[in-house]
Scaffold this motif. Structure first.
Motif, PDB file in Angstrom:
ATOM      1  N   ALA A   1      28.714  24.312  -6.793  1.00  0.00           N
ATOM      2  CA  ALA A   1      27.577  25.019  -7.373  1.00  0.00           C
ATOM      3  C   ALA A   1      26.305  24.589  -6.647  1.00  0.00           C
ATOM      4  CB  ALA A   1      27.464  24.714  -8.861  1.00  0.00           C
ATOM      5  N   ALA A   2      25.391  25.545  -6.458  1.00  0.00           N
ATOM      6  CA  ALA A   2      24.157  25.248  -5.735  1.00  0.00           C
ATOM      7  C   ALA A   2      23.060  26.192  -6.192  1.00  0.00           C
ATOM      8  CB  ALA A   2      24.376  25.387  -4.228  1.00  0.00           C
ATOM      9  N   ALA A   3      21.834  25.886  -5.812  1.00  0.00           N
ATOM     10  CA  ALA A   3      20.728  26.805  -6.031  1.00  0.00           C
ATOM     11  C   ALA A   3      20.909  28.021  -5.120  1.00  0.00           C
ATOM     12  CB  ALA A   3      19.406  26.106  -5.717  1.00  0.00           C
ATOM     13  N   PRO A   4      20.397  29.185  -5.511  1.00  0.00           N
ATOM     14  CA  PRO A   4      20.568  30.399  -4.698  1.00  0.00           C
ATOM     15  C   PRO A   4      19.643  30.417  -3.482  1.00  0.00           C
ATOM     16  CG  PRO A   4      19.294  30.898  -6.655  1.00  0.00           C
ATOM     17  CD  PRO A   4      19.722  29.470  -6.794  1.00  0.00           C
ATOM     18  N   CYS A   5      19.929  29.553  -2.531  1.00  0.00           N
ATOM     19  CA  CYS A   5      19.180  29.473  -1.266  1.00  0.00           C
ATOM     20  C   CYS A   5      20.217  29.287  -0.171  1.00  0.00           C
ATOM     21  CB  CYS A   5      18.202  28.301  -1.298  1.00  0.00           C
ATOM     22  SG  CYS A   5      17.416  27.969   0.310  1.00  0.00           S
ATOM     23  N   ARG A   6      20.376  30.274   0.689  1.00  0.00           N
ATOM     24  CA  ARG A   6      21.496  30.253   1.621  1.00  0.00           C
ATOM     25  C   ARG A   6      21.472  29.053   2.563  1.00  0.00           C
ATOM     26  NH1 ARG A   6      22.381  35.893   3.801  1.00  0.00           N
ATOM     27  NH2 ARG A   6      20.756  35.363   5.291  1.00  0.00           N
ATOM     28  N   GLY A   7      20.296  28.684   3.038  1.00  0.00           N
ATOM     29  CA  GLY A   7      20.233  27.518   3.909  1.00  0.00           C
ATOM     30  C   GLY A   7      20.697  26.256   3.219  1.00  0.00           C
ATOM     31  N   GLU A   8      20.265  26.059   1.970  1.00  0.00           N
ATOM     32  CA  GLU A   8      20.701  24.902   1.202  1.00  0.00           C
ATOM     33  C   GLU A   8      22.195  24.968   0.919  1.00  0.00           C
ATOM     34  OE1 GLU A   8      19.124  22.286   0.545  1.00  0.00           O
ATOM     35  OE2 GLU A   8      16.979  22.665   0.264  1.00  0.00           O
ATOM     36  N   GLN A   9      22.706  26.159   0.629  1.00  0.00           N
ATOM     37  CA  GLN A   9      24.132  26.322   0.370  1.00  0.00           C
ATOM     38  C   GLN A   9      24.956  25.934   1.598  1.00  0.00           C
ATOM     39  OE1 GLN A   9      23.055  30.366  -1.648  1.00  0.00           O
ATOM     40  NE2 GLN A   9      25.254  30.110  -1.912  1.00  0.00           N
TER      41      GLN A   9
END
Length: 238
Positions: free
Chosen positions: A63-71
């Motif tokens: 699970a992650a925040a909806p930020c593609r770079g962070e994902q």
């Protein structure tokens, strides 16, 4: 773990239908065993349906925040294998691309990516956009829907994906090219055309280029991501 073992990182955000098809295709590849292909799905929506889907296909769900770079960075941090492959959830495989990917790195390339080609029967607008995009990426930036493949060590040395919601691969690609060549593979991956069909072939392509120009001129990726989402929402409701 072998030197040819791959960790595949897939960012996802409420795209379970496409993800299911991709995971099924990956698990059917003749050149990949579960031991040699670690699949990591980084879910920006923390959706229980996505988690269940990952369990079904023996994929690691994060699970992650909806930020593609962070994902993408989070997925790479959990990778257990020396080769990294980054795919969008709606990517469509064409045959078994793994032997060609491994061969590209074994030839001495820093990384590899696929030629931009739409899935489906195609039309003249799509074919022209394919040609223009592939011409641009010879010296420009191949984006995430072209399936970047790279050694984990080179990925870290290049600085990883930027922690941005848009244009997260720009600095990474530049860093990889400073280390050596990036090889374009002609076959193996297709891009889902649904967003071009929804927005209009030329409108979406022009908008993408204008956003890329704005980013090159220094507009922050966070600002562009908000405008990008707003423009997409407006097109959906027309």
């Amino acid at each position: 773990m072998t030197e040819a073992a791959i960790s595949l990182i897939i960012p996802c955000y409420r795209d379970e239908a496409c993800l299911a098809a991709l995971l099924a295709s990956l698990r059917q590849l003749p050149s990949a065993t579960v031991a040699d292909l670690q699949i990591i799905v980084v879910d920006g929506a923390s959706n229980p349906a996505c988690r269940e889907l990952c369990q079904q296909y023996d994929a690691l769900w994060l699970a992650a925040a909806p930020c593609r770079g962070e994902q993408l960075r989070l997925g790479a941090a959990q990778a257990a294998n020396p080769l990294l492959w980054f795919l969008h959830a709606d990517a469509q495989l064409e045959g078994d691309p793994l032997p060609a990917l491994r061969a590209a790195l074994n030839s001495g390339a820093t990384g590899a990516y696929f030629a931009f080609r739409f899935a489906g029967p195609g039309c003249w607008q799509g074919r022209l956009i394919e040609r223009l995009t592939n011409w641009r990426t010879r010296c420009g930036i191949p984006y995430g829907d072209q399936g970047l493949f790279v050694r984990a060590a080179a990925y870290q040395q290049a600085g990883q994906h930027s922690p941005w919601p848009l244009f997260e691969e720009v600095e990474l690609i530049r860093g990889l090219r400073r280390q050596g060549a990036l090889v374009q593979l002609k076959q193996g991956l297709r891009v889902d055309p649904r967003r071009w069909q929804r927005d209009g072939w030329w409108w979406r392509s022009l908008r993408n280029r204008l956003f890329a120009l704005a980013h090159r001129l220094g507009v922050p990726a966070s600002v562009l991501a908000r405008r990008y989402a707003s423009a997409a929402s407006g097109r959906k409701h027309k």
